[in-house]
Write a protein that holds these residues in place. Structure first.
Motif, PDB file in Angstrom:
ATOM      1  N   ARG A 163       0.855  -1.174   0.000  1.00 59.88           N
ATOM      2  CA  ARG A 163       0.000   0.000   0.000  1.00 59.88           C
ATOM      3  C   ARG A 163       0.893   1.226   0.000  1.00 59.88           C
ATOM      4  NH1 ARG A 163      -3.089   1.258   5.340  1.00 59.88           N
ATOM      5  NH2 ARG A 163      -2.844   3.334   4.440  1.00 59.88           N
ATOM      6  N   GLU A 164       0.343   2.339  -0.445  1.00 62.25           N
ATOM      7  CA  GLU A 164       1.097   3.581  -0.295  1.00 62.25           C
ATOM      8  C   GLU A 164       1.292   3.831   1.197  1.00 62.25           C
ATOM      9  OE1 GLU A 164      -0.295   7.894  -1.288  1.00 62.25           O
ATOM     10  OE2 GLU A 164       0.618   7.013  -3.085  1.00 62.25           O
ATOM     11  N   SER A 165       2.525   4.084   1.592  1.00 63.84           N
ATOM     12  CA  SER A 165       2.832   4.180   3.016  1.00 63.84           C
ATOM     13  C   SER A 165       2.068   5.336   3.655  1.00 63.84           C
ATOM     14  CB  SER A 165       4.329   4.373   3.232  1.00 63.84           C
ATOM     15  OG  SER A 165       5.048   3.251   2.781  1.00 63.84           O
ATOM     16  N   PRO A 166       1.351   5.061   4.752  1.00 60.73           N
ATOM     17  CA  PRO A 166       0.644   6.147   5.442  1.00 60.73           C
ATOM     18  C   PRO A 166       1.635   7.064   6.152  1.00 60.73           C
ATOM     19  CG  PRO A 166       0.426   4.088   6.648  1.00 60.73           C
ATOM     20  CD  PRO A 166       1.130   3.758   5.370  1.00 60.73           C
ATOM     21  N   PRO A 167       1.193   8.240   6.569  1.00 61.88           N
ATOM     22  CA  PRO A 167       2.110   9.169   7.244  1.00 61.88           C
ATOM     23  C   PRO A 167       2.798   8.515   8.438  1.00 61.88           C
ATOM     24  CG  PRO A 167       0.046  10.268   6.718  1.00 61.88           C
ATOM     25  CD  PRO A 167      -0.150   8.820   6.386  1.00 61.88           C
ATOM     26  N   GLY A 168       4.094   8.703   8.496  1.00 56.83           N
ATOM     27  CA  GLY A 168       4.858   8.174   9.611  1.00 56.83           C
ATOM     28  C   GLY A 168       5.269   6.724   9.477  1.00 56.83           C
ATOM     29  N   ARG A 169       4.855   6.061   8.399  1.00 56.83           N
ATOM     30  CA  ARG A 169       5.220   4.663   8.186  1.00 56.83           C
ATOM     31  C   ARG A 169       5.969   4.532   6.871  1.00 56.83           C
ATOM     32  NH1 ARG A 169       2.652   1.775  12.271  1.00 56.83           N
ATOM     33  NH2 ARG A 169       4.626   0.657  12.111  1.00 56.83           N
ATOM     34  N   SER A 170       6.779   3.504   6.763  1.00 58.68           N
ATOM     35  CA  SER A 170       7.574   3.281   5.561  1.00 58.68           C
ATOM     36  C   SER A 170       7.328   1.880   5.031  1.00 58.68           C
ATOM     37  CB  SER A 170       9.064   3.453   5.872  1.00 58.68           C
ATOM     38  OG  SER A 170       9.512   2.402   6.713  1.00 58.68           O
ATOM     39  N   GLU A 171       7.810   1.631   3.833  1.00 58.20           N
ATOM     40  CA  GLU A 171       7.729   0.288   3.262  1.00 58.20           C
ATOM     41  C   GLU A 171       8.500  -0.699   4.128  1.00 58.20           C
ATOM     42  OE1 GLU A 171       7.030  -2.853   0.375  1.00 58.20           O
ATOM     43  OE2 GLU A 171       5.988  -1.242   1.396  1.00 58.20           O
ATOM     44  N   ALA A 172       9.618  -0.262   4.687  1.00 54.63           N
ATOM     45  CA  ALA A 172      10.382  -1.138   5.576  1.00 54.63           C
ATOM     46  C   ALA A 172       9.547  -1.530   6.797  1.00 54.63           C
ATOM     47  CB  ALA A 172      11.668  -0.454   6.017  1.00 54.63           C
ATOM     48  N   ASP A 173       8.727  -0.614   7.297  1.00 53.45           N
ATOM     49  CA  ASP A 173       7.852  -0.917   8.431  1.00 53.45           C
ATOM     50  C   ASP A 173       6.836  -1.997   8.054  1.00 53.45           C
ATOM     51  OD1 ASP A 173       9.035   1.043  10.073  1.00 53.45           O
ATOM     52  OD2 ASP A 173       7.666   2.589   9.346  1.00 53.45           O
ATOM     53  N   ARG A 174       6.257  -1.879   6.857  1.00 52.47           N
ATOM     54  CA  ARG A 174       5.273  -2.881   6.419  1.00 52.47           C
ATOM     55  C   ARG A 174       5.924  -4.251   6.273  1.00 52.47           C
ATOM     56  NH1 ARG A 174       3.269  -5.497   1.922  1.00 52.47           N
ATOM     57  NH2 ARG A 174       5.061  -4.741   0.717  1.00 52.47           N
ATOM     58  N   LEU A 175       7.103  -4.277   5.678  1.00 50.67           N
ATOM     59  CA  LEU A 175       7.799  -5.547   5.495  1.00 50.67           C
ATOM     60  C   LEU A 175       8.177  -6.168   6.837  1.00 50.67           C
ATOM     61  CD1 LEU A 175      10.050  -4.638   2.433  1.00 50.67           C
ATOM     62  CD2 LEU A 175       7.989  -6.068   2.447  1.00 50.67           C
ATOM     63  N   ALA A 176       8.566  -5.336   7.796  1.00 53.27           N
ATOM     64  CA  ALA A 176       8.901  -5.845   9.128  1.00 53.27           C
ATOM     65  C   ALA A 176       7.675  -6.448   9.801  1.00 53.27           C
ATOM     66  CB  ALA A 176       9.496  -4.731   9.983  1.00 53.27           C
ATOM     67  N   LEU A 177       6.525  -5.788   9.640  1.00 50.82           N
ATOM     68  CA  LEU A 177       5.298  -6.333  10.209  1.00 50.82           C
ATOM     69  C   LEU A 177       4.936  -7.650   9.542  1.00 50.82           C
ATOM     70  CD1 LEU A 177       2.748  -6.307  11.895  1.00 50.82           C
ATOM     71  CD2 LEU A 177       1.736  -4.711  10.237  1.00 50.82           C
ATOM     72  N   ASN A 178       5.044  -7.707   8.219  1.00 54.71           N
ATOM     73  CA  ASN A 178       4.727  -8.957   7.531  1.00 54.71           C
ATOM     74  C   ASN A 178       5.645 -10.094   7.964  1.00 54.71           C
ATOM     75  OD1 ASN A 178       2.510  -8.072   6.140  1.00 54.71           O
ATOM     76  ND2 ASN A 178       3.585  -7.688   4.220  1.00 54.71           N
ATOM     77  N   ALA A 179       6.895  -9.778   8.233  1.00 55.04           N
ATOM     78  CA  ALA A 179       7.818 -10.810   8.716  1.00 55.04           C
ATOM     79  C   ALA A 179       7.366 -11.343  10.074  1.00 55.04           C
ATOM     80  CB  ALA A 179       9.235 -10.247   8.805  1.00 55.04           C
ATOM     81  N   ARG A 180       6.866 -10.456  10.925  1.00 53.98           N
ATOM     82  CA  ARG A 180       6.375 -10.883  12.233  1.00 53.98           C
ATOM     83  C   ARG A 180       5.088 -11.707  12.099  1.00 53.98           C
ATOM     84  NH1 ARG A 180       7.978  -8.265  16.792  1.00 53.98           N
ATOM     85  NH2 ARG A 180       6.824  -9.982  17.744  1.00 53.98           N
ATOM     86  N   ILE A 181       4.231 -11.333  11.151  1.00 55.69           N
ATOM     87  CA  ILE A 181       3.024 -12.130  10.905  1.00 55.69           C
ATOM     88  C   ILE A 181       3.409 -13.528  10.416  1.00 55.69           C
ATOM     89  CG2 ILE A 181       0.958 -12.330   9.456  1.00 55.69           C
ATOM     90  CD1 ILE A 181       0.778  -9.259   9.527  1.00 55.69           C
ATOM     91  N   ALA A 182       4.404 -13.607   9.546  1.00 53.62           N
ATOM     92  CA  ALA A 182       4.872 -14.903   9.061  1.00 53.62           C
ATOM     93  C   ALA A 182       5.445 -15.734  10.203  1.00 53.62           C
ATOM     94  CB  ALA A 182       5.915 -14.704   7.958  1.00 53.62           C
ATOM     95  N   ASP A 183       6.165 -15.101  11.113  1.00 57.55           N
ATOM     96  CA  ASP A 183       6.700 -15.811  12.277  1.00 57.55           C
ATOM     97  C   ASP A 183       5.570 -16.391  13.130  1.00 57.55           C
ATOM     98  OD1 ASP A 183       9.303 -15.187  11.562  1.00 57.55           O
ATOM     99  OD2 ASP A 183       9.468 -13.488  12.947  1.00 57.55           O
TER     100      ASP A 183
END
Length: 204
Positions: free
Chosen positions: A134-154
Motif C-alpha cells: 500500500r502507499e505508506s501512510p504518514p509516519g510509516r515506511s515500506e520497511a515498516d510494512r515488510l517488518a510487520l509482515n515478517a512478524r506475521i509470518a513468524d
C-alpha cells in the motif's frame, strides 16, 4: 505480557450497523464451510471468488475500518453462534498499521484473535494474510510494512497456520492490483489473491 490493544467496537455507526447485519445473516444460516474476517481488504473480496478459491461455501465477515481490536470485539459477539467452519481466513492489520501501532502490538492482537477464534469455532484450518503493498501512510515506511509482515509470518509458523503471502501473490508490480487510492484491492488484485489462496489450500 501481551501488548495487544483491548477489543473495541467499530467507531462509526455505519460499522455497527453492518456488524449487526452480519450477525443477523449468521443467525439465519446456513452455516458456512469457511469464513473470512478482517477489514475492508477482506470485506471487498467477492464471496463467489472466495468460494471458487477455497472450494467451500464462504461467508465474508469483513468490515471496512476494522482494526485488529475491532475484529476481536466483533468475533466475541459472533462467538455465541456455534459455527464450525472448516476454514477461517484472517485478513486484518492495515488500519492498525496506519494508526501507528508497532509490530509487537499488532501481532499480539493477532495472536489473541487467533486464540479467540479457536476457542469459539475451532476451525481445523486457519490462514493468515500478510498486509498487501500500500502507499505508506504518514509516519510509516515500506520497511515498516515488510517488518510487520515478517512478524506475521513468524506467528503463522509458530502456530502452524497457512500464510497467504500477499506480496508474492500480487507480484513485482503490486500497484496494478490496487484501486486508485493505492490501498484497496481491485478486481485484478482479488483474482491474484484468489489464485494464491487456492494454491495454498491445495498444496499447503
Amino acid at each position: 505480557m501481551s501488548r495487544a490493544r483491548p477489543p473495541a467496537p467499530p467507531t462509526k455507526l455505519s460499522g455497527l450497523r453492518r456488524h449487526r447485519a452480519l450477525l443477523a445473516r449468521l443467525a439465519s444460516g446456513p452455516a458456512p464451510d469457511a469464513v473470512i474476517l478482517g477489514d475492508s481488504l477482506a470485506a471487498g473480496w467477492p464471496e463467489p471468488d472466495l468460494a471458487a478459491a477455497t472450494g467451500r461455501s464462504t461467508l465474508n465477515l469483513g468490515l471496512p475500518g476494522d482494526r485488529v481490536q475491532t475484529t476481536r470485539w466483533r468475533l466475541a459477539a459472533m462467538a455465541v453462534l456455534a459455527l464450525r467452519p472448516r476454514l477461517a481466513i484472517l485478513m486484518v492489520g492495515t488500519n492498525s498499521f496506519a494508526d501507528g501501532d508497532d509490530p509487537e502490538t499488532i501481532v499480539a492482537g493477532l495472536a489473541a484473535l487467533l486464540a479467540s477464534l479457536r476457542a469459539a469455532w475451532a476451525p481445523p484450518m486457519v490462514v493468515f494474510a500478510t498486509l498487501p503493498w500500500r502507499e505508506s501512510p504518514p509516519g510509516r515506511s515500506e520497511a515498516d510494512r515488510l517488518a510487520l509482515n515478517a512478524r506475521i509470518a513468524d506467528l503463522a509458523r509458530a502456530e502452524a497456520l497457512l500464510l497467504l503471502d500477499s506480496d508474492a501473490a500480487l507480484g513485482p508490480d503490486p500497484a496494478t492490483g490496487l484501486e486508485a487510492d493505492r490501498l484497496h484491492l481491485n478486481a485484478r488484485g482479488y483474482v491474484a489473491l484468489g489464485i494464491a489462496l487456492g494454491s495454498l489450500l491445495r498444496n499447503g
